[in-house]
Scaffold this active site. Structure first.
Site, PDB file in Angstrom:
ATOM      1  N   LYS A  17      22.996   8.757   2.274  1.00 33.40           N
ATOM      2  CA  LYS A  17      22.826  10.068   2.923  1.00 33.40           C
ATOM      3  C   LYS A  17      23.490  11.154   2.078  1.00 33.40           C
ATOM      4  CE  LYS A  17      22.649   8.348   7.638  1.00 33.40           C
ATOM      5  NZ  LYS A  17      21.247   8.667   7.892  1.00 33.40           N
ATOM      6  N   HIS A  35      29.060   0.735   8.279  1.00 36.18           N
ATOM      7  CA  HIS A  35      28.965   2.195   8.143  1.00 36.18           C
ATOM      8  C   HIS A  35      30.324   2.895   8.281  1.00 36.18           C
ATOM      9  CE1 HIS A  35      24.820   1.337   8.399  1.00 36.18           C
ATOM     10  NE2 HIS A  35      24.693   1.361   9.687  1.00 36.18           N
TER      11      HIS A  35
END
Ligand SMILES: NC(=O)c1ccc[n+]([C@@H]2O[C@H](COP(=O)([O-])OP(=O)(O)OC[C@H]3O[C@@H](n4cnc5c(N)ncnc54)[C@H](OP(=O)(O)O)[C@@H]3O)[C@@H](O)[C@H]2O)c1
Length: 479
Positions: free
Chosen positions: A185, A243
């Site tokens: 991202k 994550h």
């Protein structure tokens, strides 16, 4: 960084009849093609057991691109791109299938000029990864190639180590690309730029100025029909081990000596080694009951299909972590993740210490929020700095105000899909945004004490989780 087009490649997608191929991998490849970022000589081979012809595969992928590509589909790009798509139906058990497959790949190489260079993308359930690696080894298909695998990377420390060993029997570590799509991202890559290209924040990025850090990964969705998968996972395995700890490492690691994959990954491992394994009494687990999310009534977790009636799988976890090193000793890190929360938002909040002496404390007014920096990872990507300002008027009233950076306003562009960047980097051999074997194992060590199932606190869908989680952050409160 992948700036040039990668060398000629065949991308083989195992599990090509599945959800990840359809929703992520093929739309990402299509967008890379449309932006002229794929190699000049390039082909895709979808491999799975489902019987399907290449033209059926192309038609299914056309529908998938039309539905899931961030830029939609244009016939100008789709037509030539679809001609690079091929399908091979085979098993993971029959040696004859792999003999046929090897010949098929040779034929693709000669038709597309791809020179025997391959990226194997494992989009199958993880139980098939060792089998695929083993078969590729036996068929002598590992030279000049790399393999991409998707999380989960094991189920606990032991199985994570076993997975690494079985991959290492066939591939060198620098051939293995483990995707944690968060790292692809833009907002996560920007944490590195924010920290290491600005002189402003790095001097205060330590325990002398930072009071605490909060990392939130909130989802409004439930298990989305994947109840039986989630029963074997839970929030800690699904989100925290990968994550969240990757976000934490990126935020708190020491500056790497160079912007090279190995320098960055060395610093991340060093940081993860400083994180103290989480004790069960520093963790609150929760499970959602029925409620209302975004105006819609939703069932409780135990009523979802594929979920045990008395399930203790956590759909929520909040925990307090500590980093034992010179930069961070004594700074609590609060992590919170959950499903069926009021909205989808991943944020990192860095809370700064109060001013040493509050001049305005005696004004009888409520103390303003502490200064904090919020990194909005998704959605609404950007950064906000919140600080106190005088409210206009005769009194010395202080109120919290924001300075905001928004990606879409500053760059007039939506960030690209993480998968586009990651697939391109894997073809180019740039492992900066991928997780190394020792990172995975270290992350499992951190969460290992809180993995065993224990009692869960219930929270109503559409609320911010169980009240017990609030006690963890006392006296700070969640921001
Ligand atoms: N979907 C997502 O958004 C997502 C996100 C993050 C990570 N992942 C990970 O990505 C991988 C693929 O996810 P997915 O959602 O696409 O999975 P999936 O739809 O359940 O499976 C993909 C394909 O794998 C094949 N398959 C099923 N069981 C298999 C087995 N035991 N051995 C070999 N092949 C088998 C099936 O094709 P055939 O029966 O035709 O062979 C199936 O269509 C998983 O590891 C998942 O955890 C997925």
């Amino acid at each position: 960084m992948a700036l040039e087009r990668p060398d000629p490649h065949v991308i083989v997608i195992f599990g090509a009849s599945g959800d990840l191929t359809r929703r992520k991998a093929i739309p990402a490849l299509y967008n890379l093609y449309a932006e002229n970022l794929l190699p000049r000589h390039f082909a895709v081979v979808g491999y799975s057991r489902t019987d399907m012809s290449t033209s059926e595969f192309r038609a299914a992928m056309g529908q998938a691109v039309a539905r899931y590509s961030r830029s939609g589909i244009s016939q100008r790009h789709w037509r030539p791109f679809s001609e690079t798509l091929n399908y091979f139906s085979g098993t993971y058990t029959e040696p004859e299938d792999w003999e046929r497959f090897k010949k098929f790949l040779d034929q693709i190489d000669s038709e597309h000029g791809t020179q025997g260079r391959r990226l194997y993308y494992c989009a199958t359930p993880p139980s098939a990864f060792p089998q695929i690696a083993n078969l590729l080894g036996k068929a002598e298909l590992t030279d000049n190639s790399r393999i991409v695998i998707e999380k989960p990377f094991g189920y606990d420390l032991e199985s994570g180590q076993e997975l690494n060993s079985s991959l290492h029997e066939v591939f060198e570590e620098d051939q293995i690309f483990r995707i944690d799509h968060y790292l692809g991202k833009e907002t996560v890559q920007n944490i590195l730029v924010f920290r290491f290209s600005n002189g402003m924040f790095e001097p205060i990025w330590n325990r002398h100025y930072i009071d605490s850090v909060q990392i939130d990964v909130a989802e409004s969705v439930g298990v989305e029909g994947r109840g039986s998968f989630y029963e074997g996972a839970g929030a800690i395995r699904d989100i925290v081990q990968n994550h969240t700890l990757q976000l934490l490492a990126t935020l708190t690691m020491e500056p790497p000596a160079r912007f090279y994959a190995e320098s960055i990954r060395n610093e991340k491992v060093k940081l993860l080694r400083s994180v103290v394994p989480i004790e069960p009494d520093c963790c609150v687990k929760g499970q959602y009951t029925s409620g209302v999310v975004n105006g819609r009534s939703v069932p409780g977790y135990r009523e979802e299909s594929g979920v045990e009636k008395g399930s203790k799988t956590e759909t929520y976890a909040a925990m307090k972590l500590g980093i034992e090193n010179w930069r961070w000793a004594g700074v609590p890190i609060f992590v919170r993740t959950g499903k069926r929360l009021p909205k989808r938002a991943t944020t990192i909040t860095v809370v700064f210490q109060d001013a040493p002496h509050m001049l305005f404390e005696n004004s009888g007014l409520q103390k303003p929020e502490p200064n904090h920096l919020t990194i909005r990872v998704q959605p609404d990507e950007g950064i906000t700095l919140t600080f106190g300002a005088k409210v206009p008027g005769p009194d010395m009233e202080v109120a919290a105000v924001d300075m905001r950076f928004d990606y879409d306003e500053s760059f007039m562009a939506e960030p690209a899909e993480a998968y586009e960047r990651l697939i391109l980097d894997a073809m180019s051999g740039d492992a900066t945004l991928f997780t190394r074997a020792d990172e995975i194992e270290q992350a499992w060590e951190i969460v290992e004490p809180i993995l065993p199932q224990s009692d869960v606190e219930f929270y109503q869908a559409g609320t911010w989780g169980p009240e017990a989680a609030d006690e963890l952050v006392e006296p700070r409160g969640w921001l």
